[in-house]
Design a protein around this motif. Structure first.
Motif, short mmCIF file in Angstrom:
data_model
loop_
_atom_site.label_atom_id
_atom_site.label_comp_id
_atom_site.label_asym_id
_atom_site.label_seq_id
_atom_site.Cartn_x
_atom_site.Cartn_y
_atom_site.Cartn_z
N LEU A 1 34.30 51.12 63.15
CA LEU A 1 34.93 51.92 61.93
C LEU A 1 34.05 51.72 60.76
N LEU A 2 34.02 52.46 59.76
CA LEU A 2 33.55 52.50 58.61
C LEU A 2 34.70 52.79 57.65
N LEU A 3 35.14 51.92 56.90
CA LEU A 3 36.33 52.22 55.91
C LEU A 3 35.87 51.95 54.41
N SER A 4 36.43 53.00 53.65
CA SER A 4 36.17 52.98 52.32
C SER A 4 36.83 52.19 51.46
N TYR A 5 36.37 51.55 50.63
CA TYR A 5 37.25 51.06 49.77
C TYR A 5 37.85 51.61 48.64
N PHE A 6 37.16 52.82 48.26
CA PHE A 6 37.55 53.83 47.26
C PHE A 6 39.04 54.49 47.79
N TYR A 7 39.16 54.66 49.24
CA TYR A 7 40.36 55.11 49.71
C TYR A 7 41.32 54.14 50.31
N PHE A 8 40.87 52.83 50.62
CA PHE A 8 41.95 51.95 50.91
C PHE A 8 42.32 51.05 49.80
N ARG A 9 41.90 50.99 48.89
CA ARG A 9 42.03 50.22 47.76
C ARG A 9 43.41 49.61 47.51
N ASN A 10 44.50 50.61 47.75
CA ASN A 10 45.66 50.15 47.51
C ASN A 10 46.35 49.90 48.87
N LYS A 11 45.64 49.61 49.91
CA LYS A 11 46.15 49.69 51.27
C LYS A 11 45.84 48.41 52.12
N PRO A 12 46.77 47.31 52.22
CA PRO A 12 46.00 46.21 53.33
C PRO A 12 45.43 46.58 54.55
N LEU A 13 44.31 46.20 54.92
CA LEU A 13 44.02 46.58 56.29
C LEU A 13 44.67 46.06 57.31
N LYS A 14 45.42 45.17 57.05
CA LYS A 14 46.52 44.59 58.34
C LYS A 14 47.26 45.92 58.70
N GLN A 15 47.71 46.34 57.65
CA GLN A 15 48.72 47.50 58.03
C GLN A 15 48.08 48.52 58.71
N PHE A 16 46.75 49.08 58.41
CA PHE A 16 46.07 50.16 58.92
C PHE A 16 45.66 49.61 60.48
N VAL A 17 45.34 48.45 60.62
CA VAL A 17 45.06 47.86 62.00
C VAL A 17 46.13 47.91 62.95
N GLU A 18 47.43 47.65 62.43
CA GLU A 18 48.61 47.56 63.13
C GLU A 18 49.15 48.91 63.62
N LYS A 19 48.74 49.90 62.71
CA LYS A 19 48.84 51.31 63.28
C LYS A 19 48.32 51.75 64.05
N LEU A 20 46.76 51.27 64.10
CA LEU A 20 45.86 51.80 65.12
C LEU A 20 46.17 51.38 66.50
N GLY A 21 46.93 50.06 66.75
CA GLY A 21 46.99 49.33 67.78
C GLY A 21 45.97 48.76 68.62
N TYR A 22 44.76 48.43 67.74
CA TYR A 22 43.74 47.63 68.32
C TYR A 22 42.75 47.22 67.28
N SER A 23 41.94 46.16 67.60
CA SER A 23 41.42 45.94 66.37
C SER A 23 39.82 46.17 66.69
N PRO A 24 39.32 47.10 65.87
CA PRO A 24 37.81 47.54 65.96
C PRO A 24 36.90 46.96 64.79
N GLU A 25 35.68 47.01 65.14
CA GLU A 25 34.76 46.29 64.17
C GLU A 25 34.81 47.00 62.90
N ILE A 26 35.05 46.52 61.78
CA ILE A 26 35.20 47.21 60.59
C ILE A 26 34.09 46.79 59.73
N MET A 27 33.32 47.95 59.24
CA MET A 27 32.32 47.69 58.26
C MET A 27 33.10 48.45 56.97
#
Length: 230
Positions: free
Chosen positions: A29-55
Motif C-alpha cells: 500500500l502507498l499511504l499519503s501523509y497528507f491524508y493520514f497526518r492526524n491518524k496513527p498508522l497502528k489504528q489503520f493497520v488494526e482496522k485492515l486486519g493484516y500488515s501490508p508493506e507500507i510506502m
C-alpha cells in the motif's frame, strides 16, 4: 523486463475502501501523509486486519492541488511516531521544483532519515537524477507526471531513464496506466484508480450505488490489477 510491483493507494476516506482492502489484502500500500497526518498508522493497520508493506508518501501533490503546505518537521515527526509500520518513505518533494526537493532530501539525510528521493519531470530532471545517483541512491521516485495527459510521453520518459540508469530502481508516482505497466522497465508504481473508479460505477457489470456495490467494484479492480503485477 522484470515484473512491476504495484502499491495501491489508500486515503482512508471511507469504510468501503477499508472493507475492499480487507477482502483482497493487497501486499503493498502507498499511504499519503497528507491524508493520514492526524491518524496513527497502528489504528489503520488494526482496522485492515493484516500488515501490508507500507510506502509513505508526503502527499505533496495533493496538498499543492488544495493550496495547502506540508511542514518538513511535521512529516519527520509522523515518520518517527509510526516507524514500525512504515517500510520506506518518500522525500517531501515540491511539485515542479527539483531544487527545493533536493534541499528537503538533504535535511532529512542529515537528520538521520533515509528518504526515497524524488525527481520531477521537466527539463532539469537529468541534472538532479545525476546528483542523487552520485550520492549513492539506487531507489528513486519519479514525480510530476500526473498532469500529463499523454501517457505515452510519460512511458517514453521512464523507458529512457531505465535504459540510462539500469542500476536504479524507479518508482513512478501517481500512475499505473496500462501503457506504463506494459512498456516501462520500472521497479514499481502506485494506483489510486482502483477505488476512484469503483465510486464512479466501474466496472459497469457491477450495478448499484450502495456501499456493498462500491466494495464489490473496488475489490474487483484490486484483483484485476494484481493479475497484472506482483
Amino acid at each position: 523486463m522484470s515484473v512491476i510491483k504495484i502499491f495501491h493507494v489508500a486515503v482512508n476516506s471511507s469504510t468501503a475502501e477499508t472493507e475492499a482492502l480487507r477482502k483482497v489484502r493487497p501486499q503493498r500500500l502507498l499511504l499519503s501523509y497528507f491524508y493520514f497526518r492526524n491518524k496513527p498508522l497502528k489504528q489503520f493497520v488494526e482496522k485492515l486486519g493484516y500488515s501490508p508493506e507500507i510506502m509513505l508518501d508526503s502527499g505533496a501533490y495533493s496538498a499543492w492541488t488544495k493550496g495547502k503546505g506540508i511542514a518538513l518537521t511535521d512529516y519527520m515527526k509522523y515518520i518517527e511516531e509510526n516507524r514500525e509500520y512504515i517500510t520506506n518513505f518518500i522525500n517531501l518533494d515540491v511539485f515542479g521544483d527539483n531544487e527545493m526537493s533536493f534541499d528537503y532530501f538533504m535535511i532529512l539525510k542529515k537528520k538521520g532519515f533515509s528518504p526515497i528521493p524524488v525527481v520531477q519531470y521537466g527539463d532539469d530532471h537529468e541534472e538532479w537524477l545525476h546528483k542523487y545517483y552520485n550520492l549513492g541512491e539506487r531507489f528513486i521516485a519519479l514525480g510530476g507526471t500526473v498532469p500529463i495527459k499523454n501517457k505515452w510521453e510519460v512511458s517514453e520518459w521512464v523507458r529512457l531513464l531505465a535504459w540510462q540508469y539500469p542500476e536504479i530502481k524507479f518508482h513512478l508516482l501517481g500512475s499505473s496506466s496500462r501503457q506504463n505497466i506494459n512498456h516501462c522497465d520500472m521497479y514499481s508504481c502506485d494506483s489510486s484508480t482502483w477505488f476512484m473508479q469503483a465510486i464512479m460505477g466501474k466496472p459497469n457489470h457491477i450495478k448499484g450505488t450502495s456501499r456493498i456495490a462500491k466494495i464489490e467494484r473496488a475489490a474487483y479492480k484490486l484483483k484485476k490489477e494484481l493479475e497484472l503485477v506482483v
